[in-house]
Structures are given as C-alpha cells and as structure tokens.
Design an enzyme around this catalytic site. Structure first.
Site, PDB file in Angstrom:
ATOM      1  N   ALA A 104       0.850  -1.184   0.000  1.00 44.32           N
ATOM      2  CA  ALA A 104       0.000   0.000   0.000  1.00 44.32           C
ATOM      3  C   ALA A 104       0.893   1.243   0.000  1.00 44.32           C
ATOM      4  O   ALA A 104       2.102   1.156   0.225  1.00 44.32           O
ATOM      5  CB  ALA A 104      -0.919  -0.001   1.216  1.00 44.32           C
TER       6      ALA A 104
ATOM      7  N   GLY B 165      -0.298  -5.241   0.673  1.00 45.86           N
ATOM      8  CA  GLY B 165      -1.501  -5.180  -0.143  1.00 45.86           C
ATOM      9  C   GLY B 165      -1.351  -5.873  -1.481  1.00 45.86           C
ATOM     10  O   GLY B 165      -2.334  -6.338  -2.060  1.00 45.86           O
TER      11      GLY B 165
ATOM     12  N   GLU C 191       3.716  -6.301   7.215  1.00 41.66           N
ATOM     13  CA  GLU C 191       3.107  -5.197   7.953  1.00 41.66           C
ATOM     14  C   GLU C 191       3.618  -5.065   9.384  1.00 41.66           C
ATOM     15  O   GLU C 191       3.696  -3.947   9.925  1.00 41.66           O
ATOM     16  CB  GLU C 191       1.573  -5.346   7.965  1.00 41.66           C
ATOM     17  CG  GLU C 191       0.892  -5.009   6.651  1.00 41.66           C
ATOM     18  CD  GLU C 191       0.838  -6.174   5.682  1.00 41.66           C
ATOM     19  OE1 GLU C 191       0.172  -6.054   4.646  1.00 41.66           O
ATOM     20  OE2 GLU C 191       1.466  -7.216   5.963  1.00 41.66           O
TER      21      GLU C 191
ATOM     22  N   GLU D 296      -1.975  -9.478  -0.812  1.00 43.72           N
ATOM     23  CA  GLU D 296      -3.413  -9.609  -0.563  1.00 43.72           C
ATOM     24  C   GLU D 296      -4.203  -9.525  -1.866  1.00 43.72           C
ATOM     25  O   GLU D 296      -5.169 -10.271  -2.066  1.00 43.72           O
ATOM     26  CB  GLU D 296      -3.862  -8.517   0.409  1.00 43.72           C
ATOM     27  CG  GLU D 296      -3.323  -8.736   1.817  1.00 43.72           C
ATOM     28  CD  GLU D 296      -3.554  -7.537   2.735  1.00 43.72           C
ATOM     29  OE1 GLU D 296      -4.134  -7.724   3.808  1.00 43.72           O
ATOM     30  OE2 GLU D 296      -3.145  -6.412   2.356  1.00 43.72           O
TER      31      GLU D 296
END
Length: 260
Positions: free
Chosen positions: A67, A112, A135, A115
């Site tokens: 992200a 992300g 993360e 994901e």
C-alpha cells in the site's frame, strides 16, 4: 471513468489489467483502489464476450509492492478501520467476479500486493516474484484480508510464521507451499495465463460462475458451502448450457455454450 493508474488492453476477449504506478512500485493508493472498484463493478461486467481478466503490474520489479505508506500517516483508529474495510470490499469484488481473474505476479507482491494476488482466483508467478506480508515491520497488521486468505492457502502453521516474522518467500517457495499455481520465466507467464483463460472460456459460463460462488462459500462464515453447492448444481441443471453439454457428450462433439 477515465483511469489514471490502470491500463486496460483487450486481446481476444481477455482483459489485461495493468496497475500502472511503476515509479511507486505500483503501490496501492486511494485512487488506484477507487479505479479497481469501478473497473470490477461497472466496466468489466458490461464487457460483452469477456473470457477473463489477467491482473499484473507495470515494470519489471513489482506486481504491487504494498500500500502507499504515505497515506497511512494521517490515519487514526477509525480512519484505519474505514480504509481496511474499503480495501476488503474491493478485493471481495475480485474474488467474487463471475469470470476467472488470474494474477500474473511479475515481481514483488508484498502487503496489499500479496493480498491482491490472493483475491484473484489463480496466481502465476514469474521467477523473480517475491511474496510476503511485512506489515508487522511497521507496527501494524494486514488489513485487506491477508490474515485470512494466507491461512486459506498455506494453512495455519506457515501462514502464522510469515505473518509474525514479516519474511518474504520466493516464487519457488510460494509454489511449493501452494500459494501460486505456476512459476514461469517472464516471457512465458502471460501466454500461460491466456491459455488457462482460453481453456476455461470453452466451458459453460454459468457453470464457471456458479463454481466460483460455491468455492467462495466454503470460506464464508455466514454460508454453508455444501448448501450453496446443492443450490448451484440445481441452477445449472436448469440451463440450456447443461442440455447442450450433455448432448455434446453423448454425441461425442464439442459443446457450443451460449451462457443461457
């Protein structure tokens, strides 16, 4: 909607969707997420003759390296929850899309990005691909479904290790652990993705959509996957596609499915 961070190339009914922020390693910012949401709710469903979607990243270094951390700096508890919910909602659109969506992971798929790849139905990795949920290195946890889908693909033991250590794994490790379907040289990965979608496109489109529904139901806590399968089976037997498929089998010919 004009796209800024997405490139769309249609080739024989296959949409190649490229996340186009190579200078930022294709990091997922708010605008990219909004564009993905629009694409999977408005654009892709309206495309006639769509066979499937190949999702990849621009450049040679990253699929999606995570992200956009710069946007995280303004978050508080409520804003963080809102961001995670929006991200999960977008990724559910991909996971529940009625046509096959293949992630072509051509580099780093971290946070992300990992994901996003897991929200796709299948994953093909190039040899330089790397996967991870780092993360915890930032003092946060995955928010777009990483803690849940990683367990689905790897099992609790390996998923827990990756989630708690923040380690990356290679494409070959991802293949051995069941996270990806294939690992191929960069020059062969796209052809493989197209071949898979082409093969699926020859099957009954209603059956493909219902199969995706039934698979997803297994992981939905508010749904009985076996019951979903029963209903979907009944729905498919009432279609013209089923009559055509059965007749083609008996007559030893290729079926001509109409999606009806």
């Amino acid at each position: 909607m004009p796209y800024t961070n997405l490139l769309i190339d249609e080739q024989d009914g296959i949409l190649i969707l490229t996340l186009n922020r190579p200078k930022a390693m294709n990091a997922l910012n708010t605008k990219t997420m909004l564009e993905l949401q629009h694409f999977f709710t408005e654009d892709a469903p309206a495309r006639e003759g769509l066979k499937g979607i190949i999702l990849t990243g621009a450049g040679e270094k990253a699929f999606v390296a995570g992200a956009d951390i710069k946007e995280f700096l303004a978050l508080d508890t409520q804003k963080g929850q809102d961001m995670a919910q929006r991200g999960q909602d977008v990724f559910f659109l991909i996971e529940r899309f009625h046509k096959p969506v293949i992630a072509l992971v051509n580099g780093f798929a971290l946070g992300g990005g990992c994901e996003l790849s897991m929200a796709c139905h299948l994953r093909i990795a190039t040899e330089n691909a790397r996967f991870g949920q780092p993360e915890v290195n930032l003092g946060i946890i995955p928010g777009y479904g990483g803690t849940q889908r990683l367990i689905q693909y790897l099992g609790k033991t390996k998923a827990t290790e990756l989630l708690l250590t923040g380690d990356m794994i290679s494409a070959d490790q991802a293949l051995a652990w069941g996270l990806v379907n294939y690992v191929l040289p960069a020059g062969e990965a796209m052809d493989k993705a197209k071949a898979i979608i082409g093969k699926i496109a020859k099957k009954g489109p209603i059956a493909i959509a219902k199969t995706i529904e039934a698979i997803n139901a297994y992981f939905q806590h508010d749904e009985d996957g076996f019951d979903r399968e029963v209903k979907a089976f009944g729905q498919t037997t009432g279609t013209e596609d089923f009559k055509e498929g059965a007749a083609a089998f008996i007559e030893k010919r290729s079926a001509n499915f109409k999606g009806k």
